[in-house]
Design a protein around this motif. Structure first.
Motif, PDB file in Angstrom:
ATOM      1  N   GLN A 162       0.806  -1.220   0.000  1.00 26.06           N
ATOM      2  CA  GLN A 162       0.000   0.000   0.000  1.00 26.06           C
ATOM      3  C   GLN A 162       0.845   1.278   0.000  1.00 26.06           C
ATOM      4  O   GLN A 162       0.316   2.366   0.183  1.00 26.06           O
TER       5      GLN A 162
ATOM      6  N   GLN B 109      -0.165  -0.838  -4.929  1.00 25.11           N
ATOM      7  CA  GLN B 109      -1.202   0.182  -5.109  1.00 25.11           C
ATOM      8  C   GLN B 109      -1.075   1.199  -3.977  1.00 25.11           C
ATOM      9  O   GLN B 109      -1.088   0.824  -2.802  1.00 25.11           O
TER      10      GLN B 109
ATOM     11  N   THR C 202      -2.631   3.003  -1.819  1.00 20.88           N
ATOM     12  CA  THR C 202      -3.846   3.321  -1.070  1.00 20.88           C
ATOM     13  C   THR C 202      -3.535   4.194   0.138  1.00 20.88           C
ATOM     14  O   THR C 202      -4.423   4.874   0.667  1.00 20.88           O
ATOM     15  N   TYR C 203      -2.302   4.174   0.588  1.00 16.99           N
ATOM     16  CA  TYR C 203      -1.914   4.976   1.753  1.00 16.99           C
ATOM     17  C   TYR C 203      -2.186   6.459   1.507  1.00 16.99           C
ATOM     18  O   TYR C 203      -2.793   7.145   2.329  1.00 16.99           O
TER      19      TYR C 203
ATOM     20  N   VAL D 286      -4.202   7.786  -0.652  1.00 22.28           N
ATOM     21  CA  VAL D 286      -5.646   8.013  -0.794  1.00 22.28           C
ATOM     22  C   VAL D 286      -6.293   8.153   0.578  1.00 22.28           C
ATOM     23  O   VAL D 286      -7.082   9.079   0.827  1.00 22.28           O
ATOM     24  N   VAL D 287      -5.960   7.231   1.489  1.00 23.26           N
ATOM     25  CA  VAL D 287      -6.541   7.255   2.828  1.00 23.26           C
ATOM     26  C   VAL D 287      -6.135   8.530   3.563  1.00 23.26           C
ATOM     27  O   VAL D 287      -6.972   9.201   4.183  1.00 23.26           O
TER      28      VAL D 287
ATOM     29  N   CYS E  67      -9.661   2.191   4.318  1.00 20.49           N
ATOM     30  CA  CYS E  67      -8.522   1.333   3.968  1.00 20.49           C
ATOM     31  C   CYS E  67      -9.006  -0.069   3.628  1.00 20.49           C
ATOM     32  O   CYS E  67      -8.559  -0.681   2.660  1.00 20.49           O
TER      33      CYS E  67
ATOM     34  N   LEU F  50     -10.816  -0.173   0.152  1.00 20.21           N
ATOM     35  CA  LEU F  50      -9.857  -0.091  -0.952  1.00 20.21           C
ATOM     36  C   LEU F  50      -9.089  -1.400  -1.102  1.00 20.21           C
ATOM     37  O   LEU F  50      -8.921  -1.923  -2.204  1.00 20.21           O
ATOM     38  N   ARG F  51      -8.627  -1.916   0.007  1.00 22.34           N
ATOM     39  CA  ARG F  51      -7.839  -3.149  -0.015  1.00 22.34           C
ATOM     40  C   ARG F  51      -8.674  -4.312  -0.531  1.00 22.34           C
ATOM     41  O   ARG F  51      -8.209  -5.135  -1.329  1.00 22.34           O
TER      42      ARG F  51
END
Length: 341
Positions: A103, A129, A131-132, A134-135, A149, A152-153
């Protein structure tokens, strides 16, 4: 990045884990021998409980391709290790592939999982990806990040499972996770709901399984130390000590210290539901109830005093018993003594 191997290399999980070292100090030798016995009991217990959960809920079938979601934490490492051992002994054939979602957390040691999996000869896939970011962009500082999280995951892992042709998605949730989820829903959601051992994914495309459903968290902690897994902490959510889930976990730990049978009884109750004695009309057709004229042991006994015999059991007591069943087909169960006459 992905790497694959056809034959995972691993040690026999039921062989002695540690051997007593010879020396002049006989007390030290005895200590090491006892330590080795306890480690063997731990491994056998984990294999027994996981194998029984898989069998009880038909989690894995002939020809399955099981995608094990590997986060780098103790639970997912333990799940992967135990499944690899059980696969070697199972009467059916199934494949295992470890999948990690990178992430892009700051400081995340990207080499740890590929190095570990390559050394073990385990097929794996690393999905990268961010995602970190984004969060962090969408969730205000200090607020809980888990919900976003997780969504998304989950979506990414479902896509990866489809691309890899996985027939089952295996998650590392254990008995404590299931109980914590039950109480979170009970206390804060006003509903009786937990984590099922097996369920269709929310997008309807996959079967999600939790082979560690019967396993205690403290056994996984001990197993991680025994196997010396290279644990990777989660900096995104691991520092959020104010989470309700952590509050519930502390409550369960307190109960385990003072009431040895309480959490087991609650866990056992999740698979011993009596709909007629609850209040959900979706589970019980109360409107159609009519007297039958026949005695019914499960009928209402409002004037009787409830009797709750305490289960007489110890979590580890089966470790010393011989049983003809394969360890993959057994689980520790409480033995309730009949009421004294």
């Amino acid at each position: 990045m992905s790497v694959s191997a056809s034959h995972p290399q691993m040690a026999d999980a039921t062989s002695p884990i540690a051997s007593a070292e010879a020396g002049d100090d006989s007390g030290s030798v005895t200590h090491h021998a006892r330590h080795s016995v306890n480690e063997n009991k731990l491994v056998k217990r984990l294999l027994r409980e996981t194998g029984k959960a898989i069998g009880d809920y038909q989690m894995i079938e002939e020809g399955d391709r099981v995608m094990v979601c590997l986060s780098g934490g103790k639970d997912s490492y333990g799940l992967l290790d135990i499944l690899l051992t059980l696969r070697e002994r199972a009467p059916i054939h199934f494949d295992i592939i470890a999948v990690n979602l990178d992430q892009k957390q700051p400081g995340f040691p990207e080499h740890v999982l590929p190095d570990y999996l390559s050394t073990r000869g385990i097929p794996f896939h690393i999905e990268s990806q961010d995602t970190y970011s984004v969060v962090k962009r969408l969730i205000p500082e200090g607020k809980t990040t888990c919900s976003l999280c997780s969504r998304l995951r989950r979506g990414i892992l479902y896509r990866v499972a489809r691309e890899l042709g996985a027939t089952k998605i295996a998650l590392g949730h254990h008995r404590n996770d299931i109980l914590a989820t039950f109480f979170l829903n009970l206390f804060y959601g006003g509903r009786m709901k937990a984590m099922p051992p097996k369920l269709v994914s929310d997008n309807g495309e996959h079967i999600v399984i939790r082979p560690l459903a019967y396993v205690r968290e403290k056994d996984l902690i001990a197993y991680a130390k025994l196997r010396e897994f290279p644990i990777i902490p989660c900096n995104l959510c691991g520092s959020q000590e104010n989470l309700k889930r952590k509050e519930i976990s502390r409550m369960l730990e307190e109960w385990d210290r003072h009431f040895s049978n309480r959490t087991w009884n609650i866990f056992r109750a999740l698979s011993h539901v009596v709909p007629s004695h609850l209040m959900d009309p979706n589970l019980m057709d109360f409107s159609s109830l009519r007297p039958t004229g026949q005695a019914d042991a499960d009928g209402d006994r409002a004037f009787d005093t409830e009797d709750f015999p305490m289960p007489a059991f110890a979590e580890d007591e089966e470790d010393d018993r011989e049983n003809n069943q394969p360890i993959e087909q057994r689980i520790i169960r409480p033995r309730v003594r009949p009421p004294e006459s």
